[in-house]
Design an enzyme around this catalytic site. Structure first.
Site, short mmCIF file in Angstrom:
data_model
loop_
_atom_site.label_atom_id
_atom_site.label_comp_id
_atom_site.label_asym_id
_atom_site.label_seq_id
_atom_site.Cartn_x
_atom_site.Cartn_y
_atom_site.Cartn_z
N ASP A 51 0.85 -1.21 0.00
CA ASP A 51 0.00 0.00 0.00
C ASP A 51 0.89 1.26 0.00
O ASP A 51 0.59 2.25 0.68
CB ASP A 51 -0.98 0.02 1.18
CG ASP A 51 -2.08 1.07 0.98
OD1 ASP A 51 -2.18 1.64 -0.12
OD2 ASP A 51 -2.83 1.31 1.95
N HIS B 14 2.84 10.83 -0.79
CA HIS B 14 2.12 12.10 -0.76
C HIS B 14 3.11 13.25 -0.75
O HIS B 14 4.16 13.17 -0.09
CB HIS B 14 1.23 12.19 0.48
CG HIS B 14 0.00 11.33 0.40
ND1 HIS B 14 -1.00 11.53 -0.52
CD2 HIS B 14 -0.38 10.25 1.13
CE1 HIS B 14 -1.94 10.62 -0.35
NE2 HIS B 14 -1.59 9.82 0.64
N1 LIG Z 1 -3.75 3.85 2.39
C1 LIG Z 1 -3.95 5.15 2.44
O1 LIG Z 1 -3.99 5.70 3.55
N2 LIG Z 1 -4.08 5.90 1.34
C2 LIG Z 1 -4.18 5.43 -0.01
C3 LIG Z 1 -5.55 4.95 -0.34
C4 LIG Z 1 -5.87 3.60 0.26
O2 LIG Z 1 -5.07 2.66 0.20
O3 LIG Z 1 -6.97 3.42 0.79
C5 LIG Z 1 -3.79 6.57 -0.94
O4 LIG Z 1 -4.09 6.51 -2.14
O5 LIG Z 1 -3.13 7.51 -0.49
ZN LIG Z 2 -7.28 1.33 0.74
ZN LIG Z 3 -4.10 1.75 -1.21
#
Ligand SMILES: NC(=O)N[C@@H](CC(=O)O)C(=O)O
Ligand SMILES: [Zn+2]
Ligand SMILES: [Zn+2]
Length: 427
Positions: A303, A307
């Site tokens: 994941d 950012h």
């Molecule tokens: N995991 C997160 O906190 N953020 C993810 C989106 C997601 O995986 O739900 C994102 O796209 O920034």
């Molecule tokens: Zn997610």
């Molecule tokens: Zn995600």
């Protein structure tokens, strides 16, 4: 193409072997190998793993190239030992058409650092109202097999059912971000004792568990494949165990951060620890580790959620959720469950099984004569200290800054060519 001889790598089963890599495949595996003009890679003391496969990566291109591009995210992945990543659909524009998934797929090929397999959105614009053109994405050059509205939950049970029915036709899978939105509105962190102390609105475990329970029943009813993204609670593990015991076709992933960090981190108010689903309790962490070792949770997925500084270095309430993962995943997994899993277990949960779920046939294979040369060489004895500025990602939001971690990726080979050598990106 250059020929490579990898000398003395420990392959699974523990033996030391030489690998002759030519024309994109492992041409020979044995001892005392050599070849005219070959470049020799000294792998004494290194472990050879099948190239890692990440089922859950956010690359941010198109739309947020200031946070990550297909190229910078691919380089991060290669440095983390990955040879394939599945790119989530929550880009801008959303990857909900054949055109956008083909664009991402093409950018991946051009970067040439990992195989980038686009994931298609389930619903148009991730809005949860209308099914996207799943068939057109499946039939496109990108050959999409995984569909996800990740970032959002497919909350409407009727749409979820129709998506499962649709993907069943081509053995696709729906990857669900399990979050009942009516239970998480305004949520900032895990609902529990720490949130109460800090006065923050909580994201209760039941918001995840109720969707997983519903979705495994839908998957059973339809007979289709469901994949559960970033499982974060002990209760979710129990539902998955029950579903698997019934023979329901469900797989699940856990992230490195949910295997290591807890909601106590929020007491720092450092938004680098803000993530969706939120960091949970030590009890949850222990249950997730045990479930991964047992196999109730099938795989580790990063994941990886880069950012930009302005979206992360601000007040907690305004910060975007998400953290980096690709360059640190293997080290975190080694740290928390390395002894229990062993190298074979690591290969299973970070390469073979994710490759199988994603249908990536050239990945997740043991180094064997004739197999595509997608592999990574790891130094199990090395320790390294995470420096956010030293990461290849365009973003800096790692929760592991200044931590010293075990295991270093020394080399990664993609289709027979190195993407990483001596721990450094080749291009
Ligand atoms: N995991 C997160 O906190 N953020 C993810 C989106 C997601 O995986 O739900 C994102 O796209 O920034
Ligand atoms: Zn997610
Ligand atoms: Zn995600």
């Amino acid at each position: 193409m250059t020929t490579y001889v990898i000398k003395g790598a420990r392959i699974l089963g523990g033996q030391k072997k030489d690998l002759l890599i030519r024309d994109g495949v492992v041409a020979e595996i044995g001892t005392g190998l050599s070849a005219a003009g070959a470049q020799v890679v000294d792998a004494d003391g290194l472990v050879a793993l099948p190239g890692l496969v990440d089922l859950h990566t956010h690359l941010r291109e198109p739309g947020r190239e200031d946070a990550e591009t297909v190229e910078t995210g691919s380089r991060s992945a290669a440095l983390g030992g990955y040879t394939a990543v599945c790119a989530m659909a929550n880009t801008s524009p959303v990857a909900d058409t054949a055109g956008v998934v083909e664009q991402v797929w093409r950018l991946g090929r051009e970067a040439g650092l990992v195989d980038v397999q686009p994931i298609g959105a389930v619903t148009v614009g991730l809005a949860g109202e209308q099914l996207a053109e799943l068939g057109a994405m499946a039939d496109s050059a990108a050959r999409v097999r995984i569909f996800s509205d990740d970032g959002n939950c497919v909350a409407d049970p009727r749409l979820m059912r129709r998506a499962l029915e649709y993907v069943k036709a081509f053995d696709g899978v729906v990857a669900q971000h399990a979050e009942e939105p009516r239970l998480t509105s305004g949520a900032q962190m895990h609902e529990g004792e720490v949130a109460a102390r800090l006065g923050m609105t909580g994201w209760p475990a039941v918001a995840e568990e109720s969707i997983i329970a519903r979705d495994v029943l839908l998957a059973e009813h339809v007979g289709a494949r469901l994949h559960v993204c970033h499982v974060s609670t002990a209760g979710s593990v129990e539902i998955l165990r029950w579903a698997k015991g019934r023979g329901i076709r469900v797989t699940a992933e856990v992230t490195p951060h949910h295997l290591l960090l807890t909601d106590e981190r929020a007491t720092s108010y450092d938004p680098v620890f803000k993530v969706n689903p939120p960091l949970r309790t030590a009890t949850d962490v222990a249950a997730l580790r045990a479930a991964l070792v047992e196999g109730v949770i099938d795989i580790v997925a990063t994941d990886h959620a880069p950012h930009a500084v302005e979206d992360k270095e601000c007040e907690w309430a305004y910060a975007r959720p998400g953290m980096l993962g690709l360059e640190t995943a293997l080290s975190i997994v080694l740290d928390v469950v390395g002894d229990e899993l062993g190298w074979d277990g690591i290969a299973e949960r970070m390469s073979r099984t994710p490759a199988r779920i994603a249908g990536l046939t050239g990945h997740g294979l043991e180094p064997a004569a004739g197999a595509p040369a997608n592999l990574t060489l790891v130094d199990p004895a090395a320790r390294w200290t995470v420096d956010p500025a030293g990461l290849a990602s365009r973003s800096r939001n790692t929760p592991y800054a200044a931590m010293t971690l075990p295991g270093r990726v020394v080399a990664t080979f993609l289709h027979g060519e190195p993407t990483v050598l001596d721990g450094k990106a080749v291009k």
